[in-house]
Design an enzyme around this catalytic site. Structure first.
Site, PDB file in Angstrom:
ATOM      1  N   SER A  69       0.013 -10.062  11.473  1.00 11.76           N
ATOM      2  CA  SER A  69      -1.421  -9.813  11.325  1.00 11.76           C
ATOM      3  C   SER A  69      -2.206 -10.351  12.516  1.00 11.76           C
ATOM      4  O   SER A  69      -3.251  -9.816  12.881  1.00 11.76           O
ATOM      5  CB  SER A  69      -1.929 -10.450  10.027  1.00 11.76           C
ATOM      6  N   GLY A 110      11.610  -3.131 -21.216  1.00 12.93           N
ATOM      7  CA  GLY A 110      12.353  -4.299 -21.675  1.00 12.93           C
ATOM      8  C   GLY A 110      13.620  -4.537 -20.876  1.00 12.93           C
ATOM      9  O   GLY A 110      13.632  -4.431 -19.651  1.00 12.93           O
ATOM     10  N   GLU A 163       1.383  -3.102   7.038  1.00 10.27           N
ATOM     11  CA  GLU A 163       0.126  -2.469   7.453  1.00 10.27           C
ATOM     12  C   GLU A 163      -1.085  -3.323   7.074  1.00 10.27           C
ATOM     13  O   GLU A 163      -2.144  -2.796   6.751  1.00 10.27           O
ATOM     14  CB  GLU A 163      -0.001  -1.067   6.832  1.00 10.27           C
TER      15      GLU A 163
END
Length: 408
Positions: free
Chosen positions: A136, A364, A388
């Protein structure tokens, strides 16, 4: 510019149904096998190429849909089939878009066909941006590109990570630093042609989900590429760097916000992928709840299950609407004044994680086994809040856009 509508036109519905048929008949039957193998599903990609789905022409047609809904519609249907295989099919598009956005007409005509190959010899391409210490935080990128003027070549050194098709690609598009003082504004993109000495595949990642999509490191060690492989060309780069230096002196924040708008426009496509996976898991859970009996009646007769399904469907539809709104805004040239692109990606990603988890719960013990697809869908969904731009980054973008402050 086309007006926004909630209804697909005849052509869009035809494409949607065609893609849905491919996802149901070709992708889904192969999904479990390629997830277990953790290998690129070349036969499925080749089948997509034969039908015209794996091609630049197809994605260009969807991209230029005047309503903006072509790409999100296509992504939703393919990822409804299976996220890992779908990412193998659309992953080359990341590199192709990088060339389309930054390349000259000659570069586009030369390199994009080599990314896809042909029906008898399909190829893939890789877009290489993230690094071990720069995901980032793009300003921390370390891969360097140095120009050798005497030979008119660029010398690339560094390591890229999380590269879809990295190392197995015919063509790699690599983002590298050309002026470290300018931070993210000092980056440029380069084509690394097939069989370039100095480019190699590093670690191939064994992933939690999207296992049918090849993800690896790409190592660049004195990899030399011709000057013509700089996307956009040297003259354009020099002009852009000069402007960035001037703007940095005047105040870089305005430039940063303009660049952020570009990233915003690409995020709805990832949101559409998440919607496809969530929808697939919801449909499995709904069918199961109608047929699975406990205490003498279908489990959907219990409010605890029925209300979960109601919430799942509501969230999926809300996510799709956010994606469609952002996609329409992008094609219409409307500014994302409230970070609508990030909103769509954030909400759809979180919805996919939640809905697939609820699907496992409704099934379940069966949902926890690989005999049923929701287990795989739940693993696949985890990636949407990470790649992204993580959910945390999306929230940061939204908060900064709404407040006008540099929130950290």
């Amino acid at each position: 510019m086309a007006e926004f509508t909630m209804e697909l036109n005849d052509e869009q519905r035809e494409v949607r149904d065609w893609l849905h048929g491919f996802a149901a008949d070709v992708i889904r039957p192969a999904a479990a096998e390629w997830d277990e193998r953790e290998e690129t599903p070349w036969p499925v990609i080749q089948e997509a190429a034969k039908l015209g789905i794996y091609s630049l022409d197809f994605y260009a047609q969807q991209y230029f849909d005047p309503t903006g809904l072509g790409i999100p519609m296509a992504m939703e249907e393919l990822f409804w089939g299976d996220a890992g295989i779908a990412l193998s099919i659309v992953g080359t598009g990341l590199a192709a878009v990088g060339v389309l956005a930054n390349g000259t007409e000659e570069q586009i005509g030369t390199w994009i066909p080599q990314m896809y190959g042909d029906v008898n010899d399909v190829k893939v391409a890789a877009f290489c941006s993230s690094e071990p210490d720069a995901g980032s935080d793009v300003a921390s990128m370390r891969t360097r590109a140095v120009y050798d003027e005497a030979k008119d070549e660029w010398i690339l050194n560094g390591t890229k990570t999380w590269a879809t098709n990295g190392g197995i690609a015919n063509v790699h598009v690599v983002v590298a630093v050309v002026d470290p003082e300018l931070g993210s504004k000092g980056h440029a993109s380069f084509i690394v042609p097939p069989n370039t000495p100095g480019l190699s595949q590093g670690q191939k990642f064994k992933k939690h989900g999207i296992r049918a999509s090849h993800t690896a490191e790409v190592v660049l060690e004195d990899a030399r590429v011709p000057g013509s492989c700089l996307l956009g060309g040297k003259e354009k780069l020099d002009e852009r760097l000069a402007r960035a230096r001037e703007r940095a002196k005047a105040g870089g924040e305005r430039v940063k916000n303009a660049a952020m708008a570009t990233f915003e426009a690409s995020r709805p496509a990832v949101g559409a992928m998440a919607v496809g996976t969530a929808r697939a898991a919801y449909e499995v859970a709904l069918d199961y709840a109608k047929t699975r009996e406990q205490f003498g009646r279908p489990i959907i007769d219990n409010q605890g299950v029925a209300f979960q399904l109601a919430d799942m469907r509501t969230s999926i539809d809300a996510a799709r609407l956010l994606v469609w709104r952002a996609s329409w805004m992008a094609i219409s040239g409307k500014q994302f004044t409230a970070a609508e692109g990030s909103m769509s990606k954030l909400f759809a990603s979180e919805t996919a994680k939640k809905v697939t988890a609820q699907a496992v719960q409704i099934l379940g013990g069966n949902g926890y086994t690989r005999e049923y697809p929701v287990e795989r869908m739940h693993r696949d969904a985890a990636i949407y809040t990470i790649f992204e731009g993580t959910s945390e980054i999306q929230r940061l973008v939204i908060a900064r856009t709404l407040s006008g402050m540099s929130i950290r």
